[in-house]
Design a protein around this motif. Structure first.
Motif, PDB file in Angstrom:
ATOM      1  N   PRO A 105      94.629  -5.160 -56.079  1.00  0.00           N
ATOM      2  CA  PRO A 105      94.833  -6.594 -55.843  1.00  0.00           C
ATOM      3  C   PRO A 105      95.197  -7.378 -57.094  1.00  0.00           C
ATOM      4  CG  PRO A 105      92.947  -5.842 -54.593  1.00  0.00           C
ATOM      5  CD  PRO A 105      93.375  -4.685 -55.474  1.00  0.00           C
ATOM      6  N   ASN A 114      99.792  -7.154 -53.266  1.00  0.00           N
ATOM      7  CA  ASN A 114      98.415  -7.063 -52.771  1.00  0.00           C
ATOM      8  C   ASN A 114      97.541  -8.209 -53.277  1.00  0.00           C
ATOM      9  OD1 ASN A 114      95.787  -4.535 -52.801  1.00  0.00           O
ATOM     10  ND2 ASN A 114      96.466  -5.852 -51.162  1.00  0.00           N
ATOM     11  N   ARG A 168      91.208  -0.406 -51.755  1.00  0.00           N
ATOM     12  CA  ARG A 168      91.684  -1.727 -52.163  1.00  0.00           C
ATOM     13  C   ARG A 168      91.325  -2.818 -51.151  1.00  0.00           C
ATOM     14  NH1 ARG A 168      97.110  -2.881 -50.018  1.00  0.00           N
ATOM     15  NH2 ARG A 168      97.771  -1.171 -48.663  1.00  0.00           N
ATOM     16  N   ASN A 169      90.887  -2.435 -49.968  1.00  0.00           N
ATOM     17  CA  ASN A 169      90.492  -3.413 -48.956  1.00  0.00           C
ATOM     18  C   ASN A 169      88.997  -3.701 -48.965  1.00  0.00           C
ATOM     19  OD1 ASN A 169      93.147  -3.534 -47.957  1.00  0.00           O
ATOM     20  ND2 ASN A 169      92.788  -1.778 -46.620  1.00  0.00           N
TER      21      ASN A 169
END
Length: 452
Positions: A106, A112, A303-304
């Motif tokens: 991110p 992102n 990454r989430n």
């Protein structure tokens, strides 16, 4: 087009879909009904402003991401200190969170950044909500609602903020139950209104294997959550990272999910006394658990998981505090204390050593991935191929052609008029010529091969 549609990938109808297929952006087997359109207007507007003021100065764009990261660091430290008091362990928690691999993409990957924005506004929501409930000033109620709206307008991941708000009402808020319930209503109204507008504008995801829309396909989402939730939580509290499952076959993924669920179940059972006696531990534990559920809608990916990791690290700190200064109401038998000691040391290794090293390795991983994509297709000068057809027999990934075309356009090179991919993957491919104009293709694992 424009900022509102920046994250719309498949939503143009059959004619536009065919145009993209012919030019290689999408493989020929892409279903015409596939729809992936994600409403992230704030992230889109910020990116459009960047391209308007400094379109060819990528470093400036990354500097803005670093600025958002700096804001996140301040707000995370502030909220940790508010909830856990002034202690050097709060500083440790902040550093561990900022060094976690869930934030590397991110921050480093402009596409992102929407996750970073949603997290910043989500933490602001929690700060404002806490001040509202403690001071009862309507200004903080307004700000907390505004920040939540900004969070979900930055990214769908902002909905995970609600998990912390609900847990706060159960574990932290000391007002009467009716007041706690009413404090959550504005946020539920915001989420409901956001989702109604989301649907009305034609955003959503269906007809694809990457995203599951919980509203449009609730049963499919529930079934996927049973398998994915243990994988996501184990990737946050343990190791390896959730995206590890893309290397596994479907059967191996189910076995791995069952094993992780078993390990997590044992941990929850042993930590239950702490969560029962320590309201702060219960708050962080349930916040982490509930915040992971929305991310079962996508393929497991570290990454989430920033919202879940935010609570997981705080739970780790609370456990250390109870280990250093045990309460009389907690179990004192040797087996429980041994478990806590082992859990603390394992978490220290994961959060303090493995995750920071993983974060440091992310840029190199992305660089290698880009070089791998470029090396997969070496066809010389694109200008000499303008107006011709190029056929890829079986690249490793079907988006390879789209990556190459976009890269060439970015460098002002003329791509071919048509760019086709017969199939993708590393498994054997059988091609049979039926006639002068027809090929019969038999991929061993199909056109959408399972992971592994």
């Amino acid at each position: 087009a424009g900022p509102m549609r920046m994250y719309s990938f498949f939503n143009g109808g059959p004619e536009i879909m065919q145009w993209f297929k012919d030019r290689g952006f999408y493989p020929w087997w892409t279903p015409e009904e596939m729809h992936i359109a994600l409403w992230r207007p704030i992230a889109g507007w910020i990116a459009s402003l960047e391209y308007r003021f400094w379109p060819e100065k990528a470093p400036w764009m990354h500097i803005q991401s670093i600025g958002w990261f700096a804001l996140l660091a301040y707000f995370v430290a502030h909220y940790y200190r508010t909830m856990m008091g002034k202690s050097w362990l709060v500083g440790v928690a902040t550093i561990l969170f900022l060094m976690n691999g869930c934030l590397s993409l991110p921050v480093a990957w402009l596409a992102n950044r929407h996750t970073l924005l949603a997290l910043v506004f989500g933490i602001l929501t929690l700060i404002a909500h806490d001040r509202w409930r403690k001071s009862e000033k309507s200004l903080w109620a307004f700000l907390s609602s505004l920040y939540l709206l900004l969070s979900v307008l930055s990214s769908e991941s902002g909905i995970a903020t609600v998990a912390y708000l609900l847990s706060y009402a159960v574990f932290i808020d000391t007002t009467p139950k009716k007041s706690r319930f009413l404090s959550c209503l504005p946020y539920l109204v915001i989420i409901l209104g956001w989702r109604m507008v989301y649907n009305h504008l034609g955003y959503g995801a269906w007809g694809n294997a990457w995203y599951i829309d919980p509203v449009r396909e609730p049963l499919r989402f529930a079934w996927a959550s049973i398998e994915r939730l243990p994988i996501l939580l184990f990737g946050v509290f343990g190791y390896p990272n959730p995206e590890f499952v893309i290397l596994l076959s479907p059967q191996a993924t189910r076995i791995y999910s069952l094993c992780t669920a078993l390990i997590l179940g044992i941990g929850i059972y042993l930590l239950y006394p702490l969560g029962k006696q320590d309201r702060m531990a219960g708050f962080w534990a349930w916040s982490s658990l509930l915040s992971a559920i929305p991310f079962c809608a996508g393929i497991p990916d570290q990454r989430n998981m920033s919202f879940t990791t935010f609570g997981a690290i705080a739970l780790f700190i609370v456990l250390i505090q109870n280990w250093r200064e045990p309460r009389s109401s907690l179990p004192t038998h040797r087996g429980w204390l041994r478990f806590v000691r082992v859990w603390v040391w394992i978490s220290c290794i994961i959060f303090g050593i493995i995750n920071p090293l993983n974060t440091l390795g992310r840029p190199q991983l992305m660089s290698r991935a880009g070089k791998m994509f470029s090396s997969q297709l070496k066809i010389g000068n694109y200008e000499s191929l303008a107006g011709k057809d190029i056929v890829l027999v079986n690249p490793i990934l079907s988006p390879l052609s789209a990556y190459v075309i976009t890269n060439q356009l970015l460098h002002d090179q003329i791509p071919p008029s048509y760019f086709r991919t017969l199939a993708s993957g590393i498994d054997p491919l059988e091609i049979e010529r039926v006639d002068e104009y027809t090929l019969r293709i038999h991929p061993q694992q199909g056109y959408y091969p399972p992971a592994g």
